[in-house]
Enzyme design. Structure first.
Site, short mmCIF file in Angstrom:
data_model
loop_
_atom_site.label_atom_id
_atom_site.label_comp_id
_atom_site.label_asym_id
_atom_site.label_seq_id
_atom_site.Cartn_x
_atom_site.Cartn_y
_atom_site.Cartn_z
N GLY A 9 0.87 -1.18 0.00
CA GLY A 9 0.00 0.00 0.00
C GLY A 9 0.90 1.22 0.00
N LEU A 10 1.18 1.72 -1.19
CA LEU A 10 2.20 2.77 -1.31
C LEU A 10 1.61 4.09 -1.76
CD1 LEU A 10 5.06 0.59 -2.87
CD2 LEU A 10 4.79 1.24 -0.46
N ASN A 32 2.56 -2.75 -4.04
CA ASN A 32 1.29 -2.02 -4.13
C ASN A 32 0.42 -2.73 -5.16
OD1 ASN A 32 -0.13 0.58 -3.36
ND2 ASN A 32 -0.25 0.71 -5.59
N LYS A 75 -6.28 1.76 2.09
CA LYS A 75 -7.54 2.39 2.46
C LYS A 75 -8.24 1.55 3.52
CE LYS A 75 -11.30 4.44 -0.18
NZ LYS A 75 -11.07 5.83 0.30
N SER A 128 0.01 8.08 13.89
CA SER A 128 -0.45 9.46 13.79
C SER A 128 0.67 10.39 13.37
CB SER A 128 -1.01 9.96 15.12
OG SER A 128 -1.38 11.32 14.98
N LYS A 182 -5.61 5.03 19.22
CA LYS A 182 -5.50 5.99 18.11
C LYS A 182 -6.84 6.71 17.90
CE LYS A 182 -4.38 8.35 14.54
NZ LYS A 182 -4.70 8.03 13.18
N HIS A 185 -7.19 9.26 20.57
CA HIS A 185 -6.27 10.34 20.19
C HIS A 185 -6.97 11.29 19.21
CE1 HIS A 185 -3.70 12.04 17.06
NE2 HIS A 185 -2.75 12.17 17.95
N ASN A 186 -7.60 10.72 18.20
CA ASN A 186 -8.28 11.57 17.21
C ASN A 186 -9.46 12.31 17.83
OD1 ASN A 186 -6.48 10.26 15.51
ND2 ASN A 186 -7.94 10.13 13.84
N GLU A 189 -8.15 15.13 19.61
CA GLU A 189 -7.76 16.12 18.59
C GLU A 189 -8.97 16.98 18.20
OE1 GLU A 189 -5.58 14.27 15.27
OE2 GLU A 189 -6.90 15.36 13.92
N ARG A 287 -18.99 20.49 14.77
CA ARG A 287 -18.71 20.35 13.34
C ARG A 287 -20.02 20.09 12.60
NH1 ARG A 287 -13.00 17.18 12.10
NH2 ARG A 287 -11.78 18.10 13.80
P1 NDP Z 1 -5.56 5.71 0.81
O1 NDP Z 1 -6.39 5.61 2.01
O2 NDP Z 1 -5.91 6.73 -0.22
O3 NDP Z 1 -5.48 4.28 0.11
C1 NDP Z 1 -4.82 4.10 -1.12
C2 NDP Z 1 -4.01 2.83 -1.09
O4 NDP Z 1 -4.84 1.71 -0.83
C3 NDP Z 1 -3.34 2.58 -2.43
O5 NDP Z 1 -2.08 2.01 -2.20
C4 NDP Z 1 -4.30 1.60 -3.07
O6 NDP Z 1 -3.71 0.82 -4.07
C5 NDP Z 1 -4.66 0.76 -1.87
N1 NDP Z 1 -5.90 0.02 -2.07
C6 NDP Z 1 -7.16 0.48 -2.09
N2 NDP Z 1 -8.04 -0.50 -2.28
C7 NDP Z 1 -7.32 -1.64 -2.37
C8 NDP Z 1 -7.66 -3.00 -2.54
N3 NDP Z 1 -8.94 -3.40 -2.64
N4 NDP Z 1 -6.66 -3.90 -2.61
C9 NDP Z 1 -5.37 -3.49 -2.49
N5 NDP Z 1 -5.00 -2.23 -2.32
C10 NDP Z 1 -5.96 -1.32 -2.25
O7 NDP Z 1 -4.01 5.90 1.21
P2 NDP Z 1 -3.33 6.83 2.31
O8 NDP Z 1 -1.89 6.67 2.12
O9 NDP Z 1 -3.92 8.20 2.30
O10 NDP Z 1 -3.78 6.17 3.68
C11 NDP Z 1 -3.47 4.83 4.00
C12 NDP Z 1 -4.05 4.49 5.35
O11 NDP Z 1 -3.51 5.37 6.30
C13 NDP Z 1 -5.56 4.66 5.45
O12 NDP Z 1 -6.07 3.66 6.30
C14 NDP Z 1 -5.75 5.99 6.09
O13 NDP Z 1 -6.94 6.07 6.85
C15 NDP Z 1 -4.55 6.08 6.95
N6 NDP Z 1 -4.12 7.46 7.08
C16 NDP Z 1 -3.53 7.82 8.20
C17 NDP Z 1 -3.10 9.08 8.38
C18 NDP Z 1 -2.45 9.36 9.60
O14 NDP Z 1 -2.14 10.50 9.91
N7 NDP Z 1 -2.20 8.34 10.37
C19 NDP Z 1 -3.25 10.15 7.40
C20 NDP Z 1 -3.81 9.66 6.23
C21 NDP Z 1 -4.23 8.37 6.11
P3 NDP Z 1 -3.72 1.33 -5.62
O15 NDP Z 1 -2.57 2.27 -5.75
O16 NDP Z 1 -3.54 0.09 -6.41
O17 NDP Z 1 -5.03 2.00 -5.86
#
Ligand code: NDP
Length: 476
Positions: A9-10, A32, A75, A128, A182, A185-186, A189, A287
């Site tokens: 997941g990149l 990925n 995701k 986080s 976590k 935490h949110n 926040e 909100r």
């Molecule tokens: P996204 O939540 O936008 O997810 C995109 C990634 O998920 C891509 O690598 C995509 O692959 C992959 N993906 C989606 N559906 C599938 C599937 N069915 N099978 C395999 N891969 C899949 O990415 P983010 O980097 O924004 O966030 C990742 C996680 O981190 C999320 O759970 C999010 O909630 C969390 N997060 C945490 C934050 C923090 O501050 N801790 C901030 C932002 C996010 P592809 O490229 O092939 O589409």
């Protein structure tokens, strides 16, 4: 395989985490769903460390040293299950799957159970700090088995944020504990942000100050007890000027705050556990109110205010009052959040060390703040502290601000400035310290209409009064 850690997941988060591992000297297996993201990571950052890129899940798993440690950063929701289902057939007993996305903790409990039955470790980990934290050092909250942490701990602690040389990562507790923490935490926040927004509104309405002037007040506050990431960025945001209009940026942003749902989860869980997390709840509802367009439209210019303009005479004293009220309300929100962690810990058997949670939130994450040290110290003084507000440090720090807090909340009410989080925090403070609450009347009413019984202050037992009959009291 030889890779010490894998990331699948990149997108922004996974990419930055993978780079963080590599920059810290770990050999990182990367994967990925669509190979383009893997390729671009190698193209753009391949020189930052050692990456082993794979196009298939099979090759990805094979590239890892055993026990394999695989971080899933996709995701949250169905995608996480899909990725786990794809990985599992290729794994061997003792391998460790880490879900570092924003999973809801009941999902983590379910997934951990399923993988444990297959001899695998499943670690739901809160992460986080957003994009930048993932790259430079996030706050990491891993759950799962203690055994898995023996393998993961050294790696995760190395890439986490550090405060005074101490890593912002520690083992939280079994199954859903990491994602639960976590989530809270949110929620905190949300409360922190709402309180800051109310302080800004009070300064704006009470002083008639400009955004830039208020930004300067926040910058001053950031040198004292309130020092934190959120206060710091507030000063920055308030001083930012919109290039297109030349106005203060905050004045041209539509006043509707959105949410992705972790605040809602926190409030729902607070209701489930029966823990009054009023600061977080008011913040979440505030909100929702901001986005209640039909209601706001119907009310605008319609609902009489019966207020006069607020013209504060002693500006310096008012600013200090707002600062003290903000600090006190903030302590209430944290006190409530830590009560929620304690309640869940008891409910789910997690044995969470609350002082350690405050410690790992000091850096990397959005609520990082100087005063978290004080919370850690409070739980070090007493691990079973029933109420953070009742710790000796906080009774002093909050207690000194109580007169200011009352003036601010009363002023807001008199002048029609909505301060749901400030007001409810003060109401909580007065409620929790009350010798006697009007709950006695509620219980009496419940006995009247529903025979729900009551207990007495003067002797043991459970009683019911025959309200519709001769009103004698019976043992229930
Ligand atoms: P996204 O939540 O936008 O997810 C995109 C990634 O998920 C891509 O690598 C995509 O692959 C992959 N993906 C989606 N559906 C599938 C599937 N069915 N099978 C395999 N891969 C899949 O990415 P983010 O980097 O924004 O966030 C990742 C996680 O981190 C999320 O759970 C999010 O909630 C969390 N997060 C945490 C934050 C923090 O501050 N801790 C901030 C932002 C996010 P592809 O490229 O092939 O589409």
């Amino acid at each position: 395989g030889t890779a010490e850690i894998g990331v699948t997941g990149l997108a922004v988060m996974g990419r930055n985490l993978a780079r963080n591992f590599a920059r810290n000297g770990f050999t990182v297996a990367i994967h990925n769903r669509s190979f383009a993201k893997t390729q671009s990571l190698v193209d753009d950052h391949g020189d930052e460390g050692t990456f082993v890129a794979s196009e298939s899940v099979e090759d990805f798993v094979a590239s890892l040293a055993r026990p394999r440690k695989i971080v899933v950063m996709v995701k949250a929701g169905a995608a996480t299950d899909a990725v786990i289902d794809e990985l599992v057939p290729h794994l061997d007993e003792g391998d460790i799957v880490v879900d570092a996305g924003n999973a809801h903790f009941p999902d983590t409990i379910r997934r951990e159970k399923a993988l444990r039955a297959k001899g695998l470790h499943f670690v739901g980990s809160g992460v986080s700090g957003g994009e930048e934290g993932a790259l430079l050092g996030p706050s990491i909250m891993p759950g799962g088995t203690a055994e898995s942490y023996q393998w993961l701990g050294p790696i995760l602690e190395k890439i986490s944020a550090k405060v005074d040389g101490v890593p912002c990562c520690t083992y939280v507790g079994p199954d859903g504990a990491g994602h639960f923490v976590k989530m809270v935490h949110n929620g905190i926040e949300y409360a922190d942000m709402q309180l800051i927004a109310e302080a800004y509104d009070l300064l704006k309405q009470g002083l008639g100050a400009s955004a830039a002037e208020i930004g300067q007040i926040f910058a001053d506050w950031n040198t004292g007890d309130l020092e934190s990431f959120l206060i710091e960025i507030t000063a920055d945001v308030l001083q930012h000027v919109d290039a297109a209009s030349g106005s203060a940026f905050v004045d041209i942003v539509l006043d509707r705050a959105e949410q992705k749902g972790t605040g809602r989860w926190t409030v729902q869980n607070g209701l489930d556990l029966g823990v009054p997390i009023t600061g977080i709840a008011e913040a979440t509802f505030a909100r929702a109110l901001s986005g209640s367009v039909p209601q706001r439209t119907a009310a605008l210019g319609t609902l009489p205010a019966h207020t006069t303009d607020w013209q504060v005479e002693d500006r310096a004293a008012f600013i200090e009052d707002v600062r003290l009220a903000l600090y006190a309300s903030k302590v209430v929100a944290y006190s409530q959040g830590f009560d929620q962690i304690a309640a869940a810990s008891a409910e789910f058997g997690w044995d969470i060390d609350r002082g350690a949670m405050a410690r790992i939130w000091r850096g990397g994450c959005i609520i990082r703040a100087r005063f978290l040290n004080r919370i850690t110290e409070a739980y070090e003084r007493n691990v079973d502290l029933p109420l953070l507000l009742a710790d000796e440090y906080f009774t002093g720090a909050v207690g000194n601000g109580v007169p200011a807090w009352r003036r601010v909340v009363a002023g807001a009410a008199l002048h029609g400035v909505p301060t749901p989080a400030f007001s409810s925090s003060l109401a909580y403070y007065d409620g929790v310290r009350a010798e006697r609450l009007p709950a006695a009347l509620i219980q009496a009413q419940r006995d009247f209409f529903g025979a729900h019984t009551y207990r007495r202050t003067d002797r043991d037992g459970t009683f019911h009064t025959t309200w519709s009959g001769d009103r004698t009291e019976q043992d229930a």
